[in-house]
Write a protein that holds these residues in place. Sequence first.
Motif, PDB file in Angstrom:
ATOM      1  N   PRO A   1       0.805  -1.228   0.000  1.00 23.67           N
ATOM      2  CA  PRO A   1       0.000   0.000   0.000  1.00 23.67           C
ATOM      3  C   PRO A   1       0.838   1.278   0.000  1.00 23.67           C
ATOM      4  O   PRO A   1       0.352   2.332  -0.411  1.00 23.67           O
ATOM      5  N   LEU A   2       2.098   1.206   0.430  1.00 18.86           N
ATOM      6  CA  LEU A   2       2.958   2.382   0.372  1.00 18.86           C
ATOM      7  C   LEU A   2       3.427   2.656  -1.053  1.00 18.86           C
ATOM      8  O   LEU A   2       3.477   3.808  -1.487  1.00 18.86           O
ATOM      9  N   THR A   3       3.773   1.608  -1.780  1.00 19.76           N
ATOM     10  CA  THR A   3       4.368   1.799  -3.101  1.00 19.76           C
ATOM     11  C   THR A   3       3.344   1.824  -4.237  1.00 19.76           C
ATOM     12  O   THR A   3       3.503   2.593  -5.193  1.00 19.76           O
TER      13      THR A   3
ATOM     14  N   LEU B   1      -0.632   8.817   0.933  1.00 20.65           N
ATOM     15  CA  LEU B   1      -0.522   9.516   2.214  1.00 20.65           C
ATOM     16  C   LEU B   1      -1.317   8.796   3.297  1.00 20.65           C
ATOM     17  O   LEU B   1      -0.887   8.721   4.456  1.00 20.65           O
ATOM     18  N   TYR B   2      -2.480   8.268   2.926  1.00 18.89           N
ATOM     19  CA  TYR B   2      -3.288   7.477   3.863  1.00 18.89           C
ATOM     20  C   TYR B   2      -2.470   6.292   4.377  1.00 18.89           C
ATOM     21  O   TYR B   2      -2.398   6.037   5.580  1.00 18.89           O
ATOM     22  N   ALA B   3      -1.837   5.574   3.442  1.00 23.06           N
ATOM     23  CA  ALA B   3      -1.032   4.415   3.835  1.00 23.06           C
ATOM     24  C   ALA B   3       0.170   4.833   4.669  1.00 23.06           C
ATOM     25  O   ALA B   3       0.557   4.139   5.621  1.00 23.06           O
ATOM     26  N   LEU B   4       0.754   5.983   4.338  1.00 19.18           N
ATOM     27  CA  LEU B   4       1.924   6.456   5.083  1.00 19.18           C
ATOM     28  C   LEU B   4       1.555   6.806   6.518  1.00 19.18           C
ATOM     29  O   LEU B   4       2.256   6.418   7.460  1.00 19.18           O
ATOM     30  N   VAL B   5       0.434   7.510   6.697  1.00 22.20           N
ATOM     31  CA  VAL B   5      -0.004   7.866   8.049  1.00 22.20           C
ATOM     32  C   VAL B   5      -0.349   6.610   8.837  1.00 22.20           C
ATOM     33  O   VAL B   5      -0.016   6.476  10.025  1.00 22.20           O
ATOM     34  N   SER B   6      -1.001   5.643   8.183  1.00 22.81           N
ATOM     35  CA  SER B   6      -1.351   4.391   8.845  1.00 22.81           C
ATOM     36  C   SER B   6      -0.101   3.621   9.266  1.00 22.81           C
ATOM     37  O   SER B   6      -0.022   3.085  10.375  1.00 22.81           O
ATOM     38  N   THR B   7       0.905   3.591   8.392  1.00 21.89           N
ATOM     39  CA  THR B   7       2.146   2.881   8.694  1.00 21.89           C
ATOM     40  C   THR B   7       2.874   3.526   9.871  1.00 21.89           C
ATOM     41  O   THR B   7       3.333   2.831  10.787  1.00 21.89           O
ATOM     42  N   PHE B   8       2.972   4.850   9.860  1.00 22.19           N
ATOM     43  CA  PHE B   8       3.652   5.529  10.960  1.00 22.19           C
ATOM     44  C   PHE B   8       2.874   5.392  12.259  1.00 22.19           C
ATOM     45  O   PHE B   8       3.467   5.340  13.340  1.00 22.19           O
TER      46      PHE B   8
END
Length: 311
Positions: free
Chosen positions: A98-100, A142-149
């Motif tokens: 989901p990030l890439t 960005l959704y995936a990035l916020v979720s990952t962090f």
Amino acid sequence: MPLPVGDVAFYVTVILLAPHLALALAAAGMPLVSASGGFFKTKRIKIFLDKFGQQTTTFALLGGGYVFLLTILAAASLPFAAPESAAFFLAWPLPVIPLTAPLLLGAILFLVYRGLWQGMKNSKSVHSLIGIASGLAFFAALYALVSTFRLFSLHTPLPLSGWDFFVPPQNAFFWPILLETLTLALCLAGGCGGLYLVARRNKDDFGRDYYGFTLKLAARWALFAGLVHLAALGHIYNGLWPFAAVHAATDMLFWSMAASLALWALALALWGVTSFSSYALRMKWALVAAVGLAVAALACQSAFFWPLFFG
């Protein structure tokens, strides 16, 4: 008294992070800002919006390409620099897919959108839909990035189920932080777009009427998205302050929080004055200063969130 080495490294990191984060968010929000103008039919405004879109997407191409290359280099070096973080962020299939995937999809759609600008000038609505699709893909990234962090800060082991990753609990701070991030992207897209117009003023001289219209347009994107961002940020600070108040670095957290709010308020004031000025070209200094204040505010935000979530 000299600062400890760890403190110096921390401050240098957040100062260097802020402009790159601002550039990445601005590039992510720019397709939506530029593509939204493709649906206007009034001839004079349509011409101005078309030139505005061309200029701002050129900025997004240059700035976004630079950040994209840095991201690839950072990902490649992560296993050597921080093996534990690499094991988390590069885990298969979550969160690496989901990030890439949306990032690559957004980049491809953006290149199509920018590359077909002249070729689809008679199909502007369809062309704008490609730009909007690109922007939505970047927002999904960005959704995936916020979720990952979020999961990284909670030290949650991976892999998780897709449901846990993609749909955090309703009361999680993920949601206001996501809103703050997405509106920040639109705010910085407007702010950096205006800054790019100022920088190109002497080389791309499209006339005073054009710059009078587009500088105010860019400032209004920055202002109205920035107001939502500031409200979301204030809500987040209010919710996190009980945790910050008992943190070992509570004084630094307080001043970082207060400084970021003050700097954002000043930046929004400058964008606001420019938005409704009858002489927008005379406010070029305000557009430059506002972006500088926004980057400084981002550095202060990073100084608040990093030790609280990842310290």
